[in-house]
Design a protein around this motif. Sequence first.
Motif, PDB file in Angstrom:
ATOM      1  N   GLY A  16       0.802  -1.214   0.000  1.00  0.00           N
ATOM      2  CA  GLY A  16       0.000   0.000   0.000  1.00  0.00           C
ATOM      3  C   GLY A  16       0.835   1.264   0.000  1.00  0.00           C
ATOM      4  N   MET A  17       1.884   1.295   0.813  1.00  0.00           N
ATOM      5  CA  MET A  17       2.728   2.484   0.859  1.00  0.00           C
ATOM      6  C   MET A  17       3.491   2.657  -0.448  1.00  0.00           C
ATOM      7  N   ALA A  18       3.937   1.531  -1.008  1.00  0.00           N
ATOM      8  CA  ALA A  18       4.779   1.601  -2.206  1.00  0.00           C
ATOM      9  C   ALA A  18       4.031   2.212  -3.392  1.00  0.00           C
ATOM     10  N   ASP A  36       8.968  -7.801  -4.847  1.00  0.00           N
ATOM     11  CA  ASP A  36       8.035  -8.170  -3.788  1.00  0.00           C
ATOM     12  C   ASP A  36       7.916  -9.693  -3.744  1.00  0.00           C
ATOM     13  N   PHE A  37       7.510 -10.182  -2.583  1.00  0.00           N
ATOM     14  CA  PHE A  37       7.173 -11.595  -2.409  1.00  0.00           C
ATOM     15  C   PHE A  37       5.992 -11.950  -3.300  1.00  0.00           C
ATOM     16  N   ASP A  38       5.098 -10.990  -3.443  1.00  0.00           N
ATOM     17  CA  ASP A  38       3.897 -11.129  -4.276  1.00  0.00           C
ATOM     18  C   ASP A  38       4.288 -10.774  -5.721  1.00  0.00           C
ATOM     19  N   ALA A  39       4.602 -11.821  -6.497  1.00  0.00           N
ATOM     20  CA  ALA A  39       5.121 -11.586  -7.850  1.00  0.00           C
ATOM     21  C   ALA A  39       4.099 -10.874  -8.734  1.00  0.00           C
ATOM     22  N   VAL A  61      10.966 -11.472  -4.852  1.00  0.00           N
ATOM     23  CA  VAL A  61      11.966 -11.751  -3.816  1.00  0.00           C
ATOM     24  C   VAL A  61      11.266 -12.078  -2.507  1.00  0.00           C
ATOM     25  N   ASP A  62      11.874 -12.983  -1.758  1.00  0.00           N
ATOM     26  CA  ASP A  62      11.484 -13.204  -0.375  1.00  0.00           C
ATOM     27  C   ASP A  62      12.658 -12.721   0.473  1.00  0.00           C
ATOM     28  N   VAL A  63      12.502 -11.564   1.083  1.00  0.00           N
ATOM     29  CA  VAL A  63      13.643 -10.996   1.828  1.00  0.00           C
ATOM     30  C   VAL A  63      13.972 -11.815   3.076  1.00  0.00           C
ATOM     31  N   ASN A  88      14.103  -0.064   1.218  1.00  0.00           N
ATOM     32  CA  ASN A  88      13.595  -1.267   1.890  1.00  0.00           C
ATOM     33  C   ASN A  88      12.232  -0.975   2.500  1.00  0.00           C
ATOM     34  N   ALA A  89      11.164  -1.383   1.797  1.00  0.00           N
ATOM     35  CA  ALA A  89       9.808  -1.161   2.326  1.00  0.00           C
ATOM     36  C   ALA A  89       9.076  -2.466   2.635  1.00  0.00           C
ATOM     37  N   ALA A  90       9.647  -3.610   2.249  1.00  0.00           N
ATOM     38  CA  ALA A  90       8.973  -4.879   2.576  1.00  0.00           C
ATOM     39  C   ALA A  90       8.880  -4.998   4.091  1.00  0.00           C
ATOM     40  N   VAL A 139      12.556   1.821   5.366  1.00  0.00           N
ATOM     41  CA  VAL A 139      11.272   2.258   5.908  1.00  0.00           C
ATOM     42  C   VAL A 139      11.108   1.593   7.275  1.00  0.00           C
ATOM     43  N   SER A 140      11.385   2.378   8.294  1.00  0.00           N
ATOM     44  CA  SER A 140      11.229   1.919   9.673  1.00  0.00           C
ATOM     45  C   SER A 140       9.834   2.331  10.123  1.00  0.00           C
ATOM     46  N   SER A 141       9.699   2.847  11.303  1.00  0.00           N
ATOM     47  CA  SER A 141       8.367   3.228  11.805  1.00  0.00           C
ATOM     48  C   SER A 141       8.558   4.005  13.101  1.00  0.00           C
ATOM     49  N   PRO A 183       7.606   6.468   9.424  1.00  0.00           N
ATOM     50  CA  PRO A 183       6.257   7.016   9.294  1.00  0.00           C
ATOM     51  C   PRO A 183       5.422   6.742  10.536  1.00  0.00           C
ATOM     52  N   GLY A 184       4.452   7.619  10.727  1.00  0.00           N
ATOM     53  CA  GLY A 184       3.360   7.344  11.660  1.00  0.00           C
ATOM     54  C   GLY A 184       2.342   6.503  10.918  1.00  0.00           C
ATOM     55  N   VAL A 185       1.109   6.886  10.989  1.00  0.00           N
ATOM     56  CA  VAL A 185       0.066   6.072  10.358  1.00  0.00           C
ATOM     57  C   VAL A 185      -0.152   6.528   8.917  1.00  0.00           C
ATOM     58  N   VAL A 186       0.124   5.601   8.015  1.00  0.00           N
ATOM     59  CA  VAL A 186       0.010   5.889   6.575  1.00  0.00           C
ATOM     60  C   VAL A 186      -1.254   5.233   6.055  1.00  0.00           C
ATOM     61  N   ASP A 187      -1.877   5.880   5.111  1.00  0.00           N
ATOM     62  CA  ASP A 187      -3.158   5.410   4.582  1.00  0.00           C
ATOM     63  C   ASP A 187      -2.960   4.199   3.667  1.00  0.00           C
ATOM     64  N   THR A 188      -2.889   3.017   4.274  1.00  0.00           N
ATOM     65  CA  THR A 188      -2.704   1.767   3.532  1.00  0.00           C
ATOM     66  C   THR A 188      -3.611   0.707   4.150  1.00  0.00           C
ATOM     67  N   PRO A 189      -3.765  -0.432   3.468  1.00  0.00           N
ATOM     68  CA  PRO A 189      -4.616  -1.503   4.027  1.00  0.00           C
ATOM     69  C   PRO A 189      -4.098  -2.054   5.360  1.00  0.00           C
ATOM     70  N   MET A 190      -2.807  -1.806   5.697  1.00  0.00           N
ATOM     71  CA  MET A 190      -2.243  -2.268   6.973  1.00  0.00           C
ATOM     72  C   MET A 190      -2.955  -1.602   8.164  1.00  0.00           C
ATOM     73  N   VAL A 191      -3.586  -0.466   7.917  1.00  0.00           N
ATOM     74  CA  VAL A 191      -4.126   0.357   9.000  1.00  0.00           C
ATOM     75  C   VAL A 191      -5.586  -0.003   9.277  1.00  0.00           C
TER      76      VAL A 191
HETATM   77  N1  NAD Z   1       1.073   1.525   6.766  1.00  0.00           N
HETATM   78  C1  NAD Z   1       1.581   2.191   7.798  1.00  0.00           C
HETATM   79  O1  NAD Z   1       0.884   2.954   8.498  1.00  0.00           O
HETATM   80  C2  NAD Z   1       3.043   2.071   8.119  1.00  0.00           C
HETATM   81  C3  NAD Z   1       3.576   2.902   9.123  1.00  0.00           C
HETATM   82  C4  NAD Z   1       4.919   2.835   9.419  1.00  0.00           C
HETATM   83  C5  NAD Z   1       5.728   1.954   8.732  1.00  0.00           C
HETATM   84  N2  NAD Z   1       5.190   1.149   7.779  1.00  0.00           N
HETATM   85  C6  NAD Z   1       6.107   0.261   7.061  1.00  0.00           C
HETATM   86  O2  NAD Z   1       6.053   0.573   5.686  1.00  0.00           O
HETATM   87  C7  NAD Z   1       6.350  -0.587   4.913  1.00  0.00           C
HETATM   88  C8  NAD Z   1       5.247  -0.802   3.897  1.00  0.00           C
HETATM   89  O3  NAD Z   1       4.036  -0.984   4.597  1.00  0.00           O
HETATM   90  P1  NAD Z   1       2.624  -1.047   3.871  1.00  0.00           P
HETATM   91  O4  NAD Z   1       1.683  -0.294   4.718  1.00  0.00           O
HETATM   92  O5  NAD Z   1       2.767  -0.723   2.439  1.00  0.00           O
HETATM   93  O6  NAD Z   1       2.281  -2.593   4.074  1.00  0.00           O
HETATM   94  P2  NAD Z   1       1.743  -3.645   2.994  1.00  0.00           P
HETATM   95  O7  NAD Z   1       1.417  -4.871   3.774  1.00  0.00           O
HETATM   96  O8  NAD Z   1       0.691  -3.031   2.157  1.00  0.00           O
HETATM   97  O9  NAD Z   1       3.025  -3.891   2.086  1.00  0.00           O
HETATM   98  C9  NAD Z   1       4.101  -4.668   2.490  1.00  0.00           C
HETATM   99  C10 NAD Z   1       4.642  -5.383   1.265  1.00  0.00           C
HETATM  100  O10 NAD Z   1       5.764  -6.162   1.675  1.00  0.00           O
HETATM  101  C11 NAD Z   1       5.683  -7.395   1.002  1.00  0.00           C
HETATM  102  N3  NAD Z   1       6.381  -8.435   1.750  1.00  0.00           N
HETATM  103  C12 NAD Z   1       6.002  -9.006   2.917  1.00  0.00           C
HETATM  104  N4  NAD Z   1       6.865  -9.976   3.259  1.00  0.00           N
HETATM  105  C13 NAD Z   1       7.814 -10.002   2.285  1.00  0.00           C
HETATM  106  C14 NAD Z   1       8.966 -10.789   2.075  1.00  0.00           C
HETATM  107  N5  NAD Z   1       9.302 -11.769   2.918  1.00  0.00           N
HETATM  108  N6  NAD Z   1       9.719 -10.538   0.987  1.00  0.00           N
HETATM  109  C15 NAD Z   1       9.374  -9.566   0.103  1.00  0.00           C
HETATM  110  N7  NAD Z   1       8.277  -8.797   0.245  1.00  0.00           N
HETATM  111  C16 NAD Z   1       7.502  -9.026   1.330  1.00  0.00           C
HETATM  112  C17 NAD Z   1       4.191  -7.716   0.900  1.00  0.00           C
HETATM  113  O11 NAD Z   1       3.934  -8.663  -0.131  1.00  0.00           O
HETATM  114  C18 NAD Z   1       3.618  -6.343   0.633  1.00  0.00           C
HETATM  115  O12 NAD Z   1       3.496  -6.088  -0.756  1.00  0.00           O
HETATM  116  C19 NAD Z   1       6.484  -1.736   5.909  1.00  0.00           C
HETATM  117  O13 NAD Z   1       7.837  -1.955   6.192  1.00  0.00           O
HETATM  118  C20 NAD Z   1       5.765  -1.205   7.137  1.00  0.00           C
HETATM  119  O14 NAD Z   1       6.232  -1.797   8.313  1.00  0.00           O
HETATM  120  C21 NAD Z   1       3.870   1.188   7.443  1.00  0.00           C
END
Ligand code: NAD
Length: 248
Positions: A16-18, A36-39, A61-63, A88-90, A139-141, A183-191
């Motif tokens: 979602g963030m990417a 991404d892990f999700d090809a 990739v699977d990190v 690094n956002a995975a 991408v930490s948090s 980041p704090g809270v980003v508008d993605t499905p994780m939230v």
């Molecule tokens: N959404 C937020 O509010 C928020 C806040 C702070 C930090 N973050 C960080 O930002 C980054 C992106 O978060 P997001 O909200 O887009 O989450 P997301 O779940 O939408 O995306 C994460 C992506 O990482 C991939 N992934 C997971 N495991 C993996 C692996 N083993 N190898 C390769 N890829 C893998 C997933 O397939 C997914 O596409 C993360 O590191 C998250 O911790 C998010």
Amino acid sequence: MNTTPRTVLVTGAAGGMARGVNARLARAGHTVLCADFDADGARRAAETIIADGGAAADFRVDVASAESVHRLGDAVRAAGHEVDVVLNAAGVLDRRYLVDHDDESFDRAIQINLVGPFRVIQEFGPAMVERGWGRIINVSSIAGVTGYPYPSYAASKAGLSNLGRSLVKDFRGTGVTVNAICPGVVDTPMVIDEVRRQVAAKVPTGQIIDPEEIGALAVFLITDDARNINGADLLIDGGATRFYELFD
Ligand SMILES: NC(=O)c1ccc[n+]([C@@H]2O[C@H](COP(=O)([O-])OP(=O)(O)OC[C@H]3O[C@@H](n4cnc5c(N)ncnc54)[C@H](O)[C@@H]3O)[C@@H](O)[C@H]2O)c1
């Protein structure tokens, strides 16, 4: 602002963030290597960039696997790309409290959120050093800065921030910088909705962060104007961390 086109490897590129990060990087003229892990998700991310007029390629990739990260390196180089920037956002957010975790679940979060970025940096960092220029953006948090109710997430992100701070010494004098975006809270499905309500009530700006704001910061870090930003934890949290109230 210096906007030399670069090649940026984004892990978690299907997330979602990417979406916002990829779009901003591509619009700034950078080539985005979507990994991404999700090809299928990585492929769709690259197709979206290309459809919008940008340059992109996709990789699986699977990190959490050293072998998979090596294969990514081989595939990227075989396709003729030289990675200038690693972003690094995975990551995964495991919503387990202490008592619900076991060794395996805790280690899984550490493997993906902390050891994964370490592997990716190890794979692509040396070539940056050889070329005398590079950017590593983790991408930490804010969870890694303040703590967080979900311990595997907080510990892995704190580790990631400190990994970056520590690598500044390794990359000293090489033209490669290492920074964390927190980041704090980003508008993605994780939230989840409960967190959205907390943001509105507690974050000083009252706003949830748009993924493109993360992308805009990444774009700036890639410019030469940012060459002295190194070893930083760049909070983009609406001021939440300054009040430690978000997770009360
Ligand atoms: N959404 C937020 O509010 C928020 C806040 C702070 C930090 N973050 C960080 O930002 C980054 C992106 O978060 P997001 O909200 O887009 O989450 P997301 O779940 O939408 O995306 C994460 C992506 O990482 C991939 N992934 C997971 N495991 C993996 C692996 N083993 N190898 C390769 N890829 C893998 C997933 O397939 C997914 O596409 C993360 O590191 C998250 O911790 C998010």
